[in-house]
Scaffold this active site. Sequence first.
Site, PDB file in Angstrom:
ATOM      1  N   LYS A  39       2.213  -2.634   7.222  1.00 60.45           N
ATOM      2  CA  LYS A  39       2.660  -2.444   5.838  1.00 60.45           C
ATOM      3  C   LYS A  39       4.103  -1.950   5.779  1.00 60.45           C
ATOM      4  CE  LYS A  39      -0.862  -3.888   3.593  1.00 60.45           C
ATOM      5  NZ  LYS A  39      -0.755  -5.198   2.892  1.00 60.45           N
TER       6      LYS A  39
ATOM      7  N   SER B 101       0.848  -1.186   0.000  1.00 59.47           N
ATOM      8  CA  SER B 101       0.000   0.000   0.000  1.00 59.47           C
ATOM      9  C   SER B 101       0.885   1.238   0.000  1.00 59.47           C
ATOM     10  CB  SER B 101      -0.879  -0.007   1.249  1.00 59.47           C
ATOM     11  OG  SER B 101      -1.494   1.239   1.471  1.00 59.47           O
TER      12      SER B 101
ATOM     13  N   TYR C  67      -2.398  -0.931  10.948  1.00 61.32           N
ATOM     14  CA  TYR C  67      -2.270  -1.342   9.549  1.00 61.32           C
ATOM     15  C   TYR C  67      -1.046  -0.704   8.904  1.00 61.32           C
ATOM     16  CZ  TYR C  67      -3.421  -1.802   4.580  1.00 61.32           C
ATOM     17  OH  TYR C  67      -3.381  -2.071   3.235  1.00 61.32           O
TER      18      TYR C  67
END
Length: 341
Positions: free
Chosen positions: A158, A141, A154
């Site tokens: 990542k 991402s 999150y």
Amino acid sequence: MAEHARVVVITGASGGVGRATAREFASRGDRIALLARGEEGLAGAAEDVRQAGGTPLEVPVDVADAAAVDRAAERVEAELGPVDVWINDAFTGVFAPVRDIEPEEFRRVTEVAYLGYVYGTKAALARMLPRDRGTIVQVGSALAYRGIPLQSAYCAAKHAVQGFHESLRCELLHDGSGVSTTMVQLPAMNTPQFEWVLSRLPRHTQPVPPIYQPEIAARAIARAADRPRPREYLVGGSTVQTVLGNRLAPWLLDRILARSGYASQQTAEKREARAPANLWRPADSADGRDYGAHGSFDDRGRAVSVQQWAARRSGRIAAAALGTTAAAGAVTWRLLRRSKK
């Protein structure tokens, strides 16, 4: 079955980007191992694969369990054949300020969204390295480069995947291995995660615009599997601008996100008190619903990425990035002026 059919493993295949990616590979006639927790989503994904021309294998598994992931890989090779492509895409998250996220919730997100990638990669390597061939694709991402408010768990996962990927890539190059790894960095996607993510926000969560349809991600992931030589693929102009903007002026993005990051991740609608949350168990196990690939933002989702179109024709993602540098600089300049008002 097509002569070029490959065995492709996709984690997080029951919904969202993983679901769209399964359809993309199935359209080539590939054999697709679908790894996820939710039975309804897996059944729907398997039907999608059959309808698209592929051969599905449903493998219920929690990627946070290393031994279970390895057993899943063993089953895939026993039933479909040697794995050619392994795609790590499993996801979970929590929308809340850091102060409102419990320690066990941070741990769970890390176990799925980071360690799940590690376990999947190791299961793939255990089988690919002796054959000296295969491709591993890590689905990342823009948030692997730029943390944003309300998604600390999150974003941290990542960032961790990015570091893990870079280390593994160096090791494979050092060994002269025939196994390849690449990473695909995605923009905001219209997926069901915003329907099932655990949230403590007052309003319904949404992707930070611009929003792209999951089929754009699926095509990019398939291209990365075909051509894994680049260390990473940046998908969407917003991803390129985020990466470049964070390199040029991270302090500016800190202030902009402090002002706009809360509102841009919520709609005007109030959050449902009993909305499903997939942190501890799959959302479809709670309501028996197959969520599919798309979320609730089809009216705003972009079906085409100009940046990806240019990248496919240039043959290099770097060329596409260079082509958007001027635009990113202009955006950064506008944001700088706005921040001073």
